[in-house]
Design an enzyme around this catalytic site. Structure first.
Site, short mmCIF file in Angstrom:
data_model
loop_
_atom_site.label_atom_id
_atom_site.label_comp_id
_atom_site.label_asym_id
_atom_site.label_seq_id
_atom_site.Cartn_x
_atom_site.Cartn_y
_atom_site.Cartn_z
N ARG A 40 0.80 -1.17 0.16
CA ARG A 40 -0.04 -0.22 -0.09
C ARG A 40 0.83 1.25 -0.08
O ARG A 40 0.55 2.33 -0.65
CB ARG A 40 -0.91 -0.01 1.04
CG ARG A 40 -1.59 1.49 1.40
CD ARG A 40 -2.97 1.20 2.09
NE ARG A 40 -2.56 0.62 3.50
CZ ARG A 40 -2.03 1.27 4.73
NH1 ARG A 40 -1.52 2.39 4.25
NH2 ARG A 40 -1.78 0.77 5.64
N TYR A 98 -16.09 15.70 -15.10
CA TYR A 98 -16.63 14.27 -14.98
C TYR A 98 -17.63 13.87 -13.61
O TYR A 98 -17.48 14.51 -12.55
CB TYR A 98 -15.08 13.55 -14.84
CG TYR A 98 -15.52 11.81 -14.63
CD1 TYR A 98 -15.94 11.07 -15.65
CD2 TYR A 98 -15.17 11.39 -13.40
CE1 TYR A 98 -16.25 9.86 -15.75
CE2 TYR A 98 -15.49 10.02 -13.42
CZ TYR A 98 -15.98 9.07 -14.42
OH TYR A 98 -16.32 7.90 -14.16
N ASP A 170 -7.55 16.95 -15.32
CA ASP A 170 -7.97 15.77 -15.61
C ASP A 170 -7.47 15.51 -17.14
O ASP A 170 -8.36 16.16 -17.71
CB ASP A 170 -9.26 15.35 -15.03
CG ASP A 170 -9.55 14.01 -15.42
OD1 ASP A 170 -9.14 13.45 -16.49
OD2 ASP A 170 -10.69 13.61 -14.84
N LYS A 195 -8.76 4.44 -19.27
CA LYS A 195 -9.23 4.66 -20.62
C LYS A 195 -8.04 4.39 -21.57
O LYS A 195 -7.54 3.23 -21.46
CB LYS A 195 -9.71 5.96 -20.35
CG LYS A 195 -10.69 6.35 -19.20
CD LYS A 195 -11.91 5.54 -19.34
CE LYS A 195 -12.68 5.82 -18.43
NZ LYS A 195 -13.11 6.93 -17.60
C1 LIG Z 1 -13.38 7.48 -16.32
C2 LIG Z 1 -12.85 9.02 -15.72
C3 LIG Z 1 -12.62 9.25 -14.67
C4 LIG Z 1 -12.53 8.42 -13.48
O1 LIG Z 1 -11.78 7.31 -13.60
P1 LIG Z 1 -12.09 5.58 -13.16
O2 LIG Z 1 -10.85 4.86 -13.73
O3 LIG Z 1 -13.46 5.23 -13.55
O4 LIG Z 1 -12.14 5.90 -11.46
C5 LIG Z 1 -12.29 10.41 -14.33
N1 LIG Z 1 -12.09 11.43 -15.23
C6 LIG Z 1 -12.52 11.29 -16.20
C7 LIG Z 1 -12.50 12.34 -17.41
C8 LIG Z 1 -12.87 10.02 -17.07
O5 LIG Z 1 -13.42 9.72 -18.10
#
Ligand SMILES: *Cc1c(COP(=O)(O)O)cnc(C)c1O
Length: 381
Positions: A40, A98, A170, A195
């Site tokens: 962790r 998001y 992000d 993603k």
């Molecule tokens: C999917 C997504 C997240 C969250 O990510 P997880 O891996 O599902 O926790 C945050 N920001 C954006 C722009 C996303 O597309």
């Protein structure tokens, strides 16, 4: 046996490490000596992944860039926001943020006394006006869902710098193969590695990268909050990095081909894709993004209401109906009934989103097959 380096990344599937002596155990835990103790806290496979992302995001940045690995994008986002706020602090974020981040800000952090003002990030005066003496974070997204609006990273960085805020972006929808926000003055970049970075829809993960001084606070809170990345997931995410530029090049060229092919389709009311000259932020995308790359997500709004959007999704044969994005397979979501299901028609209209809008994450299929599938799905509408 000679000492040799494996070509593949070893998976350190362990919860803990042993020590040669009690003194070594004491000194590693006390930070007096480098070493691993507990996964962790640190795991070599997870570290290799985070440092790989840091190398990509920071390739052209003066000074050191480091990364912290997380179990999901939301683990990265929640830890970063908790590390940069405290009770009484204030965050400025885009209204298009998001959904998970929106929920975190409005329900979780709000309970701990952190307030958020949501603004249109394209309106720089509105961003300046939203900043209060207690604001600590300016939050942005390089490419926002589903309008694919592009954040003016240099202008927003200047505003954050003048106000003494930490500017966090992000960059999930872009990936470092499209734009590297740290080059434009951003302090900290977060990704849902689920993603494009993972890229195969088979792993959940997240990462935060930035200067060591900012990241040390994030690391501290990651350890206490516990959203650390598991070694097997880290292995897959690290493996994804090797093909990220190749995959993203293809996602982008196919997305542009699809957007261009459908732009004048009689049944299509509108296409949101920053690679098209008609998109509001096309010039900004050309300025900030790598040449010819505008991301792999295209939002298609057919004529007609919600039913037209649902019908478009239902008639697709090659493209699948699924959440998430950035994988090898093309997927669609009907925006009004999925990612923006909390919005009524008036709220959607205010956000510039048609009730029929369909978000398409363009995969790695042959772009001609994708255009043909979309064309046959649009035809009877
Ligand atoms: C999917 C997504 C997240 C969250 O990510 P997880 O891996 O599902 O926790 C945050 N920001 C954006 C722009 C996303 O597309």
């Amino acid at each position: 046996m000679p000492e040799q380096q494996p070509l593949g990344l070893p998976v350190h599937r362990t919860a803990a490490w042993s020590f040669g002596s009690a003194a070594e155990y004491r000194d590693v835990l006390g930070g007096l000596q480098p070493g691993y103790s507990y996964s962790r806290v640190d795991n070599p496979t997870a570290d290799a992944f985070a440092q790989g992302v840091a190398a990509l995001e920071g390739a052209h940045v003066d000074g050191e860039v480091v990364g912290q690995p997380f179990a999901s994008g939301m683990a990265a986002i929640s830890t970063v926001l908790m590390a940069l706020t405290r009770a009484g602090a204030h965050v400025v974020a885009p209204w298009e943020v998001y959904g998970g981040t929106y929920g975190l800000l409005t329900t979780v952090l709000e309970r701990f006394g952190v307030a958020t003002t949501f603004v249109d990030l394209a309106d720089l005066d509105a961003v300046r006006a939203a900043i209060r003496p207690e604001t600590t974070v300016l939050w942005g997204e390089t490419l926002a869902n589903p309008t694919m609006s592009v954040a003016d990273l240099p202008a927003l960085s200047a505003i954050a710098r003048d106000a003494g805020l930490t500017f966090v972006v992000d960059s999930t929808f872009a990936s470092p193969a499209v734009v590297r926000p740290l080059e434009h003055g951003v302090d900290l970049v977060v990704h849902s590695a689920t993603k494009y970075i993972g890229g195969h829809s088979d792993v959940t993960g997240g990462v935060a990268v930035g200067r060591p001084d900012v990241l040390s606070r994030v690391r501290h809170d990651r350890i206490d909050l516990g959203g650390s990345l598991a070694p097997d997931e880290a292995y897959l995410l690290h493996r994804g990095l090797a093909t990220l530029p190749l995959r993203v090049t293809r996602h982008c060229s196919s997305a542009l081909a699809v957007a261009t092919a459908l732009a004048d389709h009689p049944v299509v009311e509108r296409i949101d894709y920053p690679g098209l000259p008609g998109h509001r932020d096309h010039d900004l995308a050309v300025k900030l993004f790598d040449e010819g790359r505008f991301g792999g997500v295209v939002t298609i709004t057919p004529r007609g209401g919600r039913d037209a959007g649902l019908a478009l999704c239902d008639r697709l044969r090659l493209v699948m109906r699924a959440t998430s994005l950035g994988g090898t397979h093309s997927v669609v979501s009907h925006v009004a009934s999925t990612t923006h299901r909390q919005f009524d028609d008036a709220a959607l209209a205010a956000a510039g989103i048609g009730p029929a809008a369909v978000r398409l994450s363009v995969g790695l299929e042959d772009p001609e097959d994708l255009v043909a599938d979309l064309a046959q799905a649009l035809d009877p509408l």
